[in-house]
Motif scaffolding. Structure first.
Motif, short mmCIF file in Angstrom:
data_model
loop_
_atom_site.label_atom_id
_atom_site.label_comp_id
_atom_site.label_asym_id
_atom_site.label_seq_id
_atom_site.Cartn_x
_atom_site.Cartn_y
_atom_site.Cartn_z
N ILE A 137 19.89 25.82 11.88
CA ILE A 137 20.50 25.15 13.03
C ILE A 137 21.94 25.62 13.16
CG2 ILE A 137 21.07 22.95 14.11
CD1 ILE A 137 18.94 21.62 12.44
N ASP A 138 22.28 26.12 14.32
CA ASP A 138 23.64 26.61 14.57
C ASP A 138 24.39 25.63 15.46
OD1 ASP A 138 25.72 28.41 14.31
OD2 ASP A 138 25.15 29.54 16.10
N GLU A 139 25.67 25.44 15.16
CA GLU A 139 26.56 24.57 15.94
C GLU A 139 26.05 23.12 15.97
OE1 GLU A 139 29.31 25.64 16.62
OE2 GLU A 139 29.25 27.77 17.12
N VAL A 140 25.84 22.58 14.78
CA VAL A 140 25.24 21.24 14.66
C VAL A 140 26.15 20.15 15.23
CG1 VAL A 140 26.14 20.67 12.37
CG2 VAL A 140 23.87 19.85 13.05
N GLN A 141 27.42 20.47 15.45
CA GLN A 141 28.34 19.47 15.99
C GLN A 141 28.01 19.08 17.42
OE1 GLN A 141 29.24 22.63 15.49
NE2 GLN A 141 30.06 23.36 17.44
N PHE A 142 27.13 19.86 18.09
CA PHE A 142 26.77 19.52 19.47
C PHE A 142 25.79 18.36 19.56
CE2 PHE A 142 28.26 23.90 20.45
CZ PHE A 142 29.15 23.57 21.45
N THR A 143 25.24 17.93 18.44
CA THR A 143 24.34 16.78 18.47
C THR A 143 25.12 15.51 18.77
OG1 THR A 143 24.53 16.49 16.08
CG2 THR A 143 22.69 17.82 16.89
N LYS A 144 24.40 14.48 19.17
CA LYS A 144 25.05 13.23 19.53
C LYS A 144 24.37 12.08 18.80
CE LYS A 144 22.01 13.23 23.55
NZ LYS A 144 21.92 13.28 25.01
N LEU A 166 18.74 14.88 9.30
CA LEU A 166 18.68 15.97 8.33
C LEU A 166 18.36 15.44 6.93
CD1 LEU A 166 21.66 18.23 9.47
CD2 LEU A 166 19.22 18.67 9.74
N ASN A 167 18.90 14.29 6.60
CA ASN A 167 18.56 13.68 5.31
C ASN A 167 17.08 13.33 5.25
OD1 ASN A 167 20.94 13.62 3.67
ND2 ASN A 167 21.81 12.11 5.08
N GLU A 168 16.52 12.95 6.39
CA GLU A 168 15.08 12.66 6.44
C GLU A 168 14.26 13.95 6.30
OE1 GLU A 168 11.95 10.95 9.78
OE2 GLU A 168 13.89 9.95 9.55
N LEU A 169 14.67 14.99 6.98
CA LEU A 169 13.94 16.27 6.91
C LEU A 169 14.01 16.88 5.51
CD1 LEU A 169 15.01 17.89 10.30
CD2 LEU A 169 12.75 16.99 9.71
N LYS A 170 15.10 16.61 4.82
CA LYS A 170 15.28 17.20 3.49
C LYS A 170 14.18 16.76 2.52
CE LYS A 170 18.77 15.65 1.30
NZ LYS A 170 17.98 14.91 0.30
N ALA A 171 13.54 15.66 2.82
CA ALA A 171 12.50 15.14 1.92
C ALA A 171 11.24 16.00 1.93
CB ALA A 171 12.16 13.70 2.32
N TYR A 172 11.07 16.82 2.95
CA TYR A 172 9.86 17.66 3.03
C TYR A 172 9.97 18.82 2.03
CZ TYR A 172 8.30 15.22 7.21
OH TYR A 172 7.85 14.25 8.09
N LYS A 173 9.00 18.92 1.15
CA LYS A 173 9.02 19.92 0.10
C LYS A 173 8.75 21.33 0.63
CE LYS A 173 9.72 16.79 -3.02
NZ LYS A 173 11.07 16.63 -3.62
N ASN A 174 8.19 21.44 1.83
CA ASN A 174 7.90 22.76 2.38
C ASN A 174 8.91 23.17 3.46
OD1 ASN A 174 6.93 20.80 4.19
ND2 ASN A 174 5.36 22.19 5.02
N LEU A 175 10.08 22.53 3.44
CA LEU A 175 11.12 22.83 4.44
C LEU A 175 12.45 23.04 3.74
CD1 LEU A 175 11.84 23.04 7.50
CD2 LEU A 175 12.45 20.60 7.38
N ASP A 176 13.09 24.16 4.04
CA ASP A 176 14.42 24.47 3.52
C ASP A 176 15.37 24.51 4.70
OD1 ASP A 176 16.11 24.91 1.42
OD2 ASP A 176 15.80 27.08 1.34
N VAL A 177 16.47 23.71 4.64
CA VAL A 177 17.32 23.48 5.80
C VAL A 177 18.69 24.12 5.63
CG1 VAL A 177 18.35 21.73 7.30
CG2 VAL A 177 16.14 21.29 6.21
N TYR A 178 19.14 24.81 6.69
CA TYR A 178 20.45 25.46 6.73
C TYR A 178 21.11 25.13 8.06
CZ TYR A 178 18.11 28.30 3.15
OH TYR A 178 17.41 28.70 2.05
N VAL A 179 22.39 24.74 8.02
CA VAL A 179 23.10 24.44 9.26
C VAL A 179 24.50 25.05 9.22
CG1 VAL A 179 21.85 22.26 9.55
CG2 VAL A 179 24.10 22.24 8.47
N THR A 180 25.01 25.37 10.40
CA THR A 180 26.43 25.71 10.51
C THR A 180 27.07 24.65 11.38
OG1 THR A 180 26.46 26.99 12.58
CG2 THR A 180 25.76 28.15 10.58
N GLY A 181 28.35 24.42 11.13
CA GLY A 181 29.07 23.46 11.94
C GLY A 181 30.48 23.91 12.21
#
Length: 424
Positions: free
Chosen positions: A92-99, A117-132
């Motif tokens: 996810i790029d430019e995460v600051q645009f979320t509201k 994002l804290n909820e998504l982190k619980a998925y064992k088959n998902l690796d999350v990367y964001v820029t802000g």
């Protein structure tokens, strides 16, 4: 494409560590390119299927709907739940645009991108990367909002080695350019001198300063700008909020409160525009509360702030060395040591006390030592430490590197910046 191998290795080493990887740094320093181009290319080279790499650039119109964190979370969850036997990468790029939005399905509670994002982190088959953007997602936000479960990868503007890998040519000519215009990646592609200066000036005024004012709702932007002018002119000099407040009070002929200066300096550092180097008592093994030093994250921005009027190569060189040490991941302090002479205490400075785990090295930055007085001034503080840590003098006026009779290592600046000599 400029390789950012140092940061790419840091991302790779944290893959699937169970935490959200947050790429931070001053705006326009290359965070998006690092994640969406360099890391994406790496994944493809590792035979990760393109459909398993979910890329969402929130500054692009076709992704605007995902600025609603619930819509974003629902979309990703559907992806990963349908294919539990596959691994997915979310970029996810430019995460600051979320509201922030109201979750009407779950008790009308307010939720943010951090919650999702804290909820998504619980998925064992998902690796999350964001820029802000630094103006919206700061290091202190990461520590609190991600509940200590995020890995921060901080990106700096181009080091000289990265800059030189792009421009090539004569090393000294490249260094002269770097000392003047710095390492913001876009600078490499701008060849006209006026265009370079205008780019940096606009970045500073239209992006960074406005970000700081808007994010923190500052009521005195004039004071902020005065602080930025003062710190730009004082790189490499010891100072503190009280000294700055006193200087501004004299210049502006109005009372400037040191508490206000301290708060505004914190905002500037939170935005990664300035870094603070604390002063360390080498003999007492303690830190001083003040004075300390402030360094610019990018020397080109500093020069642009001052309209290229105060070009002091000695202080600029010191700033560049500090940034290089930070890029390499070292802990860097300003050293202070006291010498007794004729029943008088004389305080002397070592530019940098550099720690890497249990290893330490002392560094003096000396643009040139062309007189005996200058040489004695630069080397005396190293000599009176009387310990066995390595002492390094980084200089511009020597053609090759050597050890002197005191065992001090004299190192050419370009060799140091290009990683051609070992500090340890």
């Amino acid at each position: 494409m400029i390789k950012r191998d140092l940061y790419l290795r840091r991302i790779i080493s944290n893959m699937w560590n169970g935490e959200i990887k947050v790429i931070t740094g001053i705006r326009r320093c290359g965070k998006s390119v690092l994640l969406f181009e360099l890391f994406y290319k790496y994944l493809l080279q590792k035979n990760i299927a393109d459909e398993n790499i979910i890329k969402i650039a929130l500054d692009q119109r076709r992704y605007y709907k995902f600025r609603d964190p619930i819509v974003l979370c629902d979309y990703i969850e559907e992806f990963v739940e349908k294919n539990k036997n596959q691994k997915f990468y979310l970029l996810i790029d430019e995460v600051q645009f979320t509201k922030k939005v109201i979750d009407k399905k779950n008790g009308d509670v307010e939720v943010s991108i951090y919650d999702m994002l804290n909820e998504l982190k619980a998925y064992k088959n998902l690796d999350v990367y964001v820029t802000g953007s630094n103006s919206k997602m700061l290091s202190k936000d990461i520590a609190t909002e991600f509940r200590g479960r995020a890995t921060q990868i901080h990106v700096q503007p181009l080091s000289f080695a990265e800059f030189y890998s792009a421009v090539g040519g004569d090393k000294r000519d490249a260094l002269d350019q770097y000392m003047l215009y710095g390492g913001m990646p876009r600078i490499v592609d701008i060849h006209d001198v006026t265009d370079k200066k205008n780019y940096l000036k606009n970045l500073y005024e239209e992006l960074y300063v406005k970000d700081i004012i808007e994010r923190n709702k500052l009521e005195r932007p004039d004071i902020l700008n005065a602080i930025l002018d003062f710190t730009a002119s004082q790189i490499g000099s010891l100072t503190n909020p009280t000294n700055i407040a006193n200087a501004l009070t004299s210049l502006r002929r109005e009372n400037v409160n040191s508490t206000l200066v301290s708060k505004y300096l914190d905002h500037v550092m939170d935005a990664f525009l300035l870094s603070l180097a604390k002063r360390y008592d080498i003999k007492g093994k303690t830190y001083f509360n003040y004075p300390n030093k402030y360094y610019y994250t990018d020397i080109g921005l500093r020069n642009a702030r001052l309209h290229y009027r105060q070009y002091d190569p000695g202080h600029i060189m010191e700033n560049i060395i500090y940034n290089e040490l930070i890029v390499r991941g070292y802990s860097v302090d300003v050293g202070q040591i006291t010498e007794r002479k004729n029943n008088e205490k004389i305080s002397r400075e070592i530019d940098f006390v550099v720690n890497n785990g249990d290893r330490r090295v002392y560094i003096q930055s000396a643009y040139q030592m062309n007189t005996e007085q200058k040489e004695n001034s630069e080397l005396r503080s190293l000599a009176i430490t009387k310990d066995f840590f390595k002492k390094v003098v980084i200089r511009m006026d020597i053609p090759h590197n050597f050890y002197d009779d005191n065992g001090f290592f004299h190192c050419n600046l370009i060799d140091f910046l290009l990683g051609e000599v070992e500090l340890w």
